[in-house]
Design a protein around this motif. Structure first.
Motif, short mmCIF file in Angstrom:
data_model
loop_
_atom_site.label_atom_id
_atom_site.label_comp_id
_atom_site.label_asym_id
_atom_site.label_seq_id
_atom_site.Cartn_x
_atom_site.Cartn_y
_atom_site.Cartn_z
N GLU A 246 0.82 -1.22 0.00
CA GLU A 246 0.00 0.00 0.00
C GLU A 246 0.85 1.26 0.00
O GLU A 246 0.37 2.33 -0.33
CB GLU A 246 -0.95 0.00 1.20
N GLU A 247 2.12 1.13 0.40
CA GLU A 247 2.98 2.31 0.40
C GLU A 247 3.56 2.59 -0.98
O GLU A 247 4.18 3.62 -1.20
CB GLU A 247 4.12 2.13 1.42
N SER A 248 3.39 1.67 -1.88
CA SER A 248 3.86 1.90 -3.25
C SER A 248 2.68 1.66 -4.19
O SER A 248 1.60 1.29 -3.76
CB SER A 248 4.99 0.93 -3.58
N ASP A 249 2.91 1.85 -5.46
CA ASP A 249 1.84 1.61 -6.42
C ASP A 249 1.56 0.13 -6.63
O ASP A 249 0.62 -0.23 -7.34
CB ASP A 249 2.19 2.26 -7.77
N LEU A 250 2.35 -0.70 -5.99
CA LEU A 250 2.17 -2.13 -6.13
C LEU A 250 0.74 -2.56 -5.78
O LEU A 250 0.19 -3.48 -6.40
CB LEU A 250 3.17 -2.82 -5.20
N ILE A 251 0.14 -1.91 -4.80
CA ILE A 251 -1.22 -2.29 -4.39
C ILE A 251 -2.21 -2.10 -5.54
O ILE A 251 -3.22 -2.79 -5.62
CB ILE A 251 -1.68 -1.52 -3.12
N VAL A 252 -1.90 -1.16 -6.43
CA VAL A 252 -2.80 -0.93 -7.57
C VAL A 252 -2.80 -2.17 -8.47
O VAL A 252 -3.86 -2.65 -8.88
CB VAL A 252 -2.38 0.34 -8.35
N ASP A 253 -1.62 -2.71 -8.73
CA ASP A 253 -1.53 -3.91 -9.57
C ASP A 253 -2.06 -5.15 -8.86
O ASP A 253 -2.75 -5.98 -9.45
CB ASP A 253 -0.07 -4.15 -9.99
N LEU A 254 -1.70 -5.27 -7.56
CA LEU A 254 -2.20 -6.42 -6.79
C LEU A 254 -3.72 -6.39 -6.70
O LEU A 254 -4.39 -7.42 -6.85
CB LEU A 254 -1.66 -6.36 -5.35
#
Ligand code: C2E
Ligand code: CA
Ligand code: CA
Ligand code: CA
Length: 279
Positions: free
Chosen positions: A81-89
């Motif tokens: 959630e602190e990076s844009d990774l949550i958008v892809d996940l």
């Protein structure tokens, strides 16, 4: 005496460096995990308080980091959630649930809506509506089989913007829940304007229901408020008979918690949909 602050500063800064390094390493491992298909969804059943029927499920993410190591969300969601990774996940989870619903429909199983957690960053990202539109278009599932869970804090932080997003999502036909209700600061004026279907009472309030008269009062009032606004109420984290009885007596609609079922892996939840019984 002079050397001490400096020594402790060095200790402090190297501790921070280690943390940053760990964080970066974890983030990279997560990205690789996503590319390599290491994420899986578990499904926690939700039951009707009146008749005990299965009425929904919540998809909960797990990271199969190695064949022997299944990482719970507590071990990776915060970093994601602190990076844009949550958008892809998050996009992966939405597509995965849509695809799974289509599989279950094709197999002739009972269909119930599945809640998918959507984090703040995904709501601020312009792609969310498009991701959903594609997932619905590709699978052809009834949109109401997807239900987006947005936390109260996310909804209220940028309420004016979130209302616009929720209206777009609503127009697609997906269901909308406010998650972790009671832990943020809801403006009732906004709650009235959000196009919602469901409100989920946070586990923290359910936990001490039987012993804490304030929590009991909050839960009772929340149920009345939600029903007054035309929303269904789900209680999270129901673990005891006493909690369950209280919630049923006060008209709570839906039960989710270890008392009824833990989150289940795909095979077990498919059996549940197929035969209508827990293993
Ligand atoms: P949440 O959305 O509040 O999900 C409910 C959590 O409560 C789940 O933990 C569930 O296993 C747990 N739970 C359910 N019933 C009980 C009970 O009776 N007792 C107790 N002690 N716990 C219960 P889990 O699976 O570890 O997930 C934790 C959090 O991670 C979720 O809280 C959600 O905020 C986040 N999360 C999980 N999957 C996703 C995802 O796909 N996307 C995003 N953005 N967040 C996710
Ligand atoms: Ca949730
Ligand atoms: Ca929740
Ligand atoms: Ca919660």
């Amino acid at each position: 005496a002079k050397a001490q602050p400096r020594a402790s500063f060095q200790f402090w800064s190297s501790a921070i460096n280690t943390r940053m390094h760990d964080r970066l390493a974890l983030e990279m491992a997560l990205r690789q995990g996503l590319r390599e298909g290491q994420f899986v969804l578990y499904y926690q059943p939700q039951f009707d308080f009146q008749d005990g029927r299965l009425v929904g499920m919540e998809a909960l993410m797990r990271w199969q980091r190695t064949p022997a190591q299944l990482v719970q969300p507590g071990g990776f969601i915060e970093v994601a959630e602190e990076s844009d990774l949550i958008v892809d996940l998050g996009a992966w989870a939405l597509r995965e649930v849509a695809r799974q619903q289509a599989d279950w429909l094709r197999a002739g199983h009972r269909a119930v809506p599945v809640g998918v957690n959507v984090s703040a960053r995904q709501c601020l990202n312009r792609d969310l509506v498009q991701v959903l539109r594609l997932a619905l278009g590709e699978t052809g599932i009834p949109p109401a089989l997807l239900r987006l869970e947005i936390t109260e804090t996310t909804a209220m932080t940028d309420a004016d913007q979130v209302i616009g997003l929720l209206c777009e999502l609503r127009a697609l036909g997906v269901g909308l829940s406010v998650d972790d209700f009671g832990t943020g600061y809801s403006s009732l004026a906004y709650l009235k304007r959000f196009p919602l279907d469901e409100l989920k009472i946070d586990r923290a309030f359910v936990q001490d229901l039987a012993t804490d008269s304030h929590d009991a009062a909050i839960v009772r009032a929340t149920i009345v408020l939600a029903h007054g606004l035309g929303l269904k109420v789900v209680a999270e984290g129901v673990e005891t008979e006493a909690q369950s009885r209280f919630l049923a007596e006060h008209g709570c609609d839906t039960a989710q918690g270890f008392l009824f079922s833990r989150p289940l892996p795909l095979a077990a939840v498919t059996r549940l949909l197929q035969r209508g019984e827990l293993a």
